[in-house]
Design a protein around this motif. Structure first.
Motif, short mmCIF file in Angstrom:
data_model
loop_
_atom_site.label_atom_id
_atom_site.label_comp_id
_atom_site.label_asym_id
_atom_site.label_seq_id
_atom_site.Cartn_x
_atom_site.Cartn_y
_atom_site.Cartn_z
N PHE A 72 0.86 -1.18 0.00
CA PHE A 72 0.00 0.00 0.00
C PHE A 72 0.89 1.23 0.00
O PHE A 72 1.71 1.41 0.92
CB PHE A 72 -0.91 -0.02 1.23
N LYS A 73 0.76 2.05 -1.03
CA LYS A 73 1.60 3.24 -1.16
C LYS A 73 0.71 4.47 -1.32
O LYS A 73 0.03 4.62 -2.34
CB LYS A 73 2.54 3.11 -2.36
N LYS A 74 0.74 5.32 -0.32
CA LYS A 74 -0.06 6.54 -0.37
C LYS A 74 0.84 7.74 -0.61
O LYS A 74 1.87 7.91 0.05
CB LYS A 74 -0.84 6.72 0.94
N PHE A 75 0.41 8.59 -1.55
CA PHE A 75 1.15 9.79 -1.90
C PHE A 75 0.29 11.02 -1.59
O PHE A 75 -0.94 10.95 -1.66
CB PHE A 75 1.52 9.77 -3.38
N PRO A 76 0.91 12.14 -1.30
CA PRO A 76 0.13 13.36 -1.09
C PRO A 76 -0.50 13.82 -2.40
O PRO A 76 0.04 13.57 -3.48
CB PRO A 76 1.17 14.37 -0.60
N PRO A 77 -1.66 14.48 -2.34
CA PRO A 77 -2.28 14.99 -3.57
C PRO A 77 -1.36 15.94 -4.35
O PRO A 77 -1.43 16.00 -5.58
CB PRO A 77 -3.54 15.71 -3.07
N GLU A 78 -0.53 16.67 -3.62
CA GLU A 78 0.39 17.61 -4.28
C GLU A 78 1.64 16.84 -4.70
O GLU A 78 2.67 16.83 -4.02
CB GLU A 78 0.77 18.75 -3.33
N LYS A 79 1.55 16.16 -5.84
CA LYS A 79 2.66 15.35 -6.32
C LYS A 79 2.84 15.60 -7.82
O LYS A 79 1.95 16.12 -8.50
CB LYS A 79 2.38 13.86 -6.08
N ASP A 80 4.00 15.24 -8.32
CA ASP A 80 4.30 15.49 -9.73
C ASP A 80 3.67 14.47 -10.66
O ASP A 80 3.32 14.79 -11.79
CB ASP A 80 5.83 15.50 -9.95
#
Length: 219
Positions: A72-80
């Motif tokens: 499970f990999k969660k990224f912030p909405p502000e990503k490239d």
């Protein structure tokens, strides 16, 4: 590994029928993007990877995914990167497959679709963009590197289009309903609404990137 499947969070109305009627019969492991992971779990499939910013699901749904999916990999909405880019890169790293079937890549927001269409120009995808296969309810897209190829007529599709995504040299469409002879240009062109006259269409080109789109009208 021969095949890995990626389910994006695009509109379910754009999913091909195999996702609702026979999803468990589709070979290969799954990677889910955002809400795509929930769709897989609702149909009895635990993806190997769930990835994205998960802004389209609530906290309870997110915990369900996190508790059940091995990676499970969660990224912030502000990503490239978009979720589709993150999924493909993760799938490439884990599976190094021969084919990457991507569902939900062509519907929904146009800006997201254009990211998916222009992936071959991103250096991170240059060694495997010709292994990508976008599949939706009424469209499929494959990308090709310079060479000569035979494209098979996919079941249920009415049209075939050849799209040079940028500069192209010596593009030939040899045995479709509408032929093209030795075309070169420095800009993209969509050679749309061509048709098969037999089971395959042969085409070739010497430089550039060509997308082949098979499609059918909405009934």
């Amino acid at each position: 590994m021969k095949r890995v499947n990626i389910l994006l969070g695009g509109p379910e109305s754009e999913y091909p029928t195999e996702l609702s009627k026979s999803i468990k019969a589709i070979p290969g492991p799954w990677v889910g993007a955002d809400r795509g992971s929930l769709h897989l779990m609702a149909n009895g499939i635990i993806p190997d990877i769930a990835i994205g910013d998960f802004d389209s699901i609530d906290k309870k749904e997110q915990k369900l995914v996190q508790d059940n999916v091995p990676i499970f990999k969660k990224f912030p909405p502000e990503k490239d990167d978009t979720d589709s880019e993150l999924c493909l890169l993760a799938a490439r790293q884990k599976f190094n497959a021969q084919e990457y079937y991507v569902y939900g890549a062509t519907g929904g927001r146009i800006d997201h679709f254009l990211v998916n269409l222009f992936l071959p120009f991103d250096p991170r995808f240059q060694d495997f963009y010709d292994k990508l296969y976008y599949k939706s309810a009424r469209n499929t897209i494959r990308f090709f590197k310079p060479g000569r190829y035979s494209v098979f007529h996919e079941n249920g599709m009415e049209y075939v289009a050849f799209v040079n995504l940028g500069p192209v040299t010596h593009l030939n469409i040899l045995d479709a309903k509408y032929k093209l002879n030795d075309f070169s240009a420095g800009h993209p062109v969509s050679w749309a609404s061509n048709e098969f006259v037999k089971d395959t269409v042969d085409f070739s080109f010497e430089s550039g990137i060509v997308a082949v789109i098979q499609s059918r009208d909405k009934k």
